[in-house]
Enzyme design. Structure first.
Site, PDB file in Angstrom:
ATOM      1  CE  LYS A   1      43.292  44.221  36.029  1.00 53.92           C
ATOM      2  NZ  LYS A   1      42.854  43.282  37.055  1.00 53.92           N
TER       3      LYS A   1
ATOM      4  CE  LYS B   1      41.498  41.693  32.673  1.00 48.70           C
ATOM      5  NZ  LYS B   1      41.737  40.636  33.629  1.00 48.70           N
TER       6      LYS B   1
ATOM      7  CG  ASP C   1      44.801  40.438  34.998  1.00 43.41           C
ATOM      8  OD1 ASP C   1      45.315  39.311  34.862  1.00 43.41           O
ATOM      9  OD2 ASP C   1      43.649  40.616  35.435  1.00 43.41           O
TER      10      ASP C   1
ATOM     11  CG  ASN D   1      42.492  37.494  33.129  1.00 41.46           C
ATOM     12  OD1 ASN D   1      41.968  38.489  32.669  1.00 41.46           O
ATOM     13  ND2 ASN D   1      42.346  37.164  34.408  1.00 41.46           N
TER      14      ASN D   1
ATOM     15  CD  GLU E   1      45.374  41.440  38.219  1.00 46.50           C
ATOM     16  OE1 GLU E   1      45.624  42.664  38.368  1.00 46.50           O
ATOM     17  OE2 GLU E   1      44.219  40.992  38.118  1.00 46.50           O
TER      18      GLU E   1
ATOM     19  CG  ASN F   1      41.749  38.014  39.535  1.00 46.84           C
ATOM     20  OD1 ASN F   1      42.560  38.779  39.027  1.00 46.84           O
ATOM     21  ND2 ASN F   1      40.915  37.297  38.809  1.00 46.84           N
TER      22      ASN F   1
ATOM     23  CG  ASP G   1      35.335  39.730  43.873  1.00 52.46           C
ATOM     24  OD1 ASP G   1      34.307  39.995  44.536  1.00 52.46           O
ATOM     25  OD2 ASP G   1      35.383  39.802  42.630  1.00 52.46           O
TER      26      ASP G   1
ATOM     27  CG  HIS H   1      38.773  40.178  40.788  1.00 55.93           C
ATOM     28  ND1 HIS H   1      37.507  39.660  40.962  1.00 55.93           N
ATOM     29  CD2 HIS H   1      39.095  39.962  39.491  1.00 55.93           C
ATOM     30  CE1 HIS H   1      37.099  39.144  39.816  1.00 55.93           C
ATOM     31  NE2 HIS H   1      38.036  39.309  38.917  1.00 55.93           N
TER      32      HIS H   1
ATOM     33  CG  ASN I   1      34.095  39.632  37.378  1.00 57.15           C
ATOM     34  OD1 ASN I   1      34.243  38.874  38.326  1.00 57.15           O
ATOM     35  ND2 ASN I   1      34.717  39.444  36.239  1.00 57.15           N
TER      36      ASN I   1
HETATM   37  O1  GKR Z   1      36.034  41.717  32.674  1.00 60.37           O
HETATM   38  O2  GKR Z   1      37.091  40.685  31.081  1.00 60.37           O
HETATM   39  C1  GKR Z   1      36.964  41.012  32.242  1.00 60.37           C
HETATM   40  C2  GKR Z   1      38.020  40.561  33.226  1.00 60.37           C
HETATM   41  O3  GKR Z   1      38.966  39.780  32.582  1.00 60.37           O
HETATM   42  C3  GKR Z   1      37.388  39.795  34.359  1.00 60.37           C
HETATM   43  O4  GKR Z   1      36.582  38.768  33.852  1.00 60.37           O
HETATM   44  C4  GKR Z   1      38.399  39.212  35.330  1.00 60.37           C
HETATM   45  O5  GKR Z   1      37.728  38.382  36.236  1.00 60.37           O
HETATM   46  O6  GKR Z   1      38.846  41.504  35.970  1.00 60.37           O
HETATM   47  C5  GKR Z   1      39.112  40.204  36.184  1.00 60.37           C
HETATM   48  C6  GKR Z   1      40.553  39.930  36.469  1.00 60.37           C
HETATM   49  O7  GKR Z   1      41.208  40.775  37.030  1.00 60.37           O
HETATM   50  O8  GKR Z   1      41.031  38.823  36.195  1.00 60.37           O
HETATM   51 MG    MG Z   2      42.982  39.698  37.335  1.00 61.04          MG
END
Ligand code: GKR
Ligand code: MG
Length: 426
Positions: free
Chosen positions: A195, A197, A225, A227, A250, A273, A297, A324, A326
């Site tokens: 995955k 981010k 993802d 976000n 995602e 999530n 989660d 999900h 953190n």
């Molecule tokens: O750790 O920066 C991070 C992630 O962006 C986290 O805050 C998210 O809640 O991992 C998470 C996600 O899948 O959105």
């Molecule tokens: Mg996510």
């Protein structure tokens, strides 16, 4: 002593802080210290049940308020615990910052978050009393090992203000560096899915990153993802290229309605999530047919049993399910592993931030991965125990670090003072 004579005599909540890497995301960048809290429940027969959850200030207020409510209960009184917590915690209570990417700061979910933490510690006690692993209390393991996914982040080489020596992962801001990070993580942990981010650089740069990963890892399912940092139009425009590359797409764009409109334009299933985190959103999603994969989660859905119920609902509504995460330590990883072990339709490798953490609070040090999986414990309870000396060290780090609420935006402005944090940014 009969099992139902055992009583919880004392509950303790200890906030901790551990080193966290400078990981970039849609909101900014991780601070040098991640916050969690450790819950300990002592019983009249001398046992200790443990759990790990969020450590942001509003969560600590909610936990402190709930702490006396479990005293006097049997570890088997999960319903009574839940009723007491729900009656005492009102939604939204607790103040503090509300930061979308940090579920620990979502005060609307305080009751679910507190119930989850207490439930895990009580299930740990139940397992110890009965001589059974927690997954047996959830219906029994359907797998011996739970697969996790490599969770890649764009990152800087070190934190602003250099609070400690840089981590071994190095910088990752280009496709080549991302591939290097993936190779290191996959070779150390054996992960079989990857995955990324996203939501950090332009979609074109992140798609180039995914293409480089596809080339380097032709057989690994890939996920991206952002976000919710891509507009609906940007997410629609990116879909044809990503359809060829991703296992799931995602949370590219904000809101359930936005995700529903996007679903009509892409073949990859949408996962979330962010837009399905309550029962009401679950119902709305079922009628909009937006998201096909729910990233559950247990920390904010109300616990391990609530996660198992959610899995049943996903099955009824034809949805897939994964997990999900953190920034977290081994107690959370073990709770996730028990939950995932007992859910037949949890068929995607779960997220975990664990490779990014160096420190531990459990006896025996860090949990080992084999071929990207964590072995499901067969010993009674959670299968991990607290190391009091490590707990004291991590608590002292909490006292010293000065961070009380996660704030990736303020941290990012230390590198880029004009960073807007506006979302969607692309
Ligand atoms: O750790 O920066 C991070 C992630 O962006 C986290 O805050 C998210 O809640 O991992 C998470 C996600 O899948 O959105
Ligand atoms: Mg996510």
């Amino acid at each position: 002593m009969r099992n139902n004579d055992i009583r919880i005599t004392h509950a303790r909540v200890t906030p901790i802080a551990f080193r966290d890497a400078p990981l970039l995301n849609a909101s900014g960048i991780h601070e040098p210290w991640a916050l969690r809290s450790i819950i300990e429940l002592e019983t009249s027969d001398g046992r200790l049940g443990i759990a790990e959850t969020y450590g942001d200030a509003p969560m600590l207020v909610a936990l402190e308020q709930a702490r006396p409510l479990v005293t006097g209960l049997s570890p088997f009184d999960l319903n009574a615990m839940e009723q007491r917590v729900r009656a005492s915690i009102k939604p939204g209570q607790g103040g503090g910052v509300q930061f979308e990417l940090a579920p620990g700061s979502h005060t609307a979910k305080n009751a679910e978050k507190v119930i989850s933490a207490l439930e895990v510690a009580m299930l740990d006690l139940q397992g110890q009393v009965l001589g059974l692993p927690i997954c047996d209390l959830l219906g029994g393991a359907v797998r011996d090992a739970v697969p996790y996914s490599a969770y890649l982040f764009y990152k800087y080489a070190e934190h602003a203000e250099k609070p400690y020596a840089p981590d071994a992962w190095g910088e990752a801001v280009t496709p080549e560096q991302l591939v290097k990070q993936a190779q290191a993580m996959v070779s150390q942990y054996g992960f079989k899915s990857i995955k990324l981010k996203g939501g950090v650089f332009t979609p074109a740069e992140e798609i180039a990153g995914i293409k480089a990963l596809r080339k380097a890892f032709p057989d690994h399912p890939l996920r991206l993802d952002p976000n919710a940092n891509w507009s609906l139009q940007t997410s629609i425009d990116a879909a044809p290229e990503l359809d060829e590359l991703l296992e799931y797409y995602e949370d590219p764009t904000p809101g359930l309605e936005g995700m529903a409109q996007l679903a009509a334009h892409c073949r990859s299933p949408l996962a979330t999530n962010m837009v399905v985190t309550t029962m009401d959103e679950f119902r709305r999603n079922a009628s909009l047919k937006a998201v096909k994969i729910l990233l559950s989660d247990h920390h904010y859905w109300g616990g391990l049993r609530a996660t198992a119920s959610l899995a049943r609902m996903c099955e009824v509504f034809g949805m897939g399910m994964s997990m999900h995460s953190n920034s977290h330590l081994g107690i959370s990883l073990m709770a996730m592993t028990h939950a995932a072990a007992a859910i037949p339709n949890l068929t995607y490798a779960c997220d975990t931030h664990y490779p990014w953490q160096e420190e531990e609070v459990i006896k025996g040090g860090r949990i080992q991965f084999d071929q990207g999986t964590v072995k499901v414990p067969t010993v009674p309870g959670l299968g991990v125990t607290l190391d009091p000396a490590r707990l004291a060290v991590l608590h002292q780090q909490y006292l010293d670090c000065g961070i009380r609420n996660r704030n990736d935006l303020a941290q990012m402005r230390k590198y880029q003072p004009d960073f807007s944090g506006v979302s969607p940014r692309f």
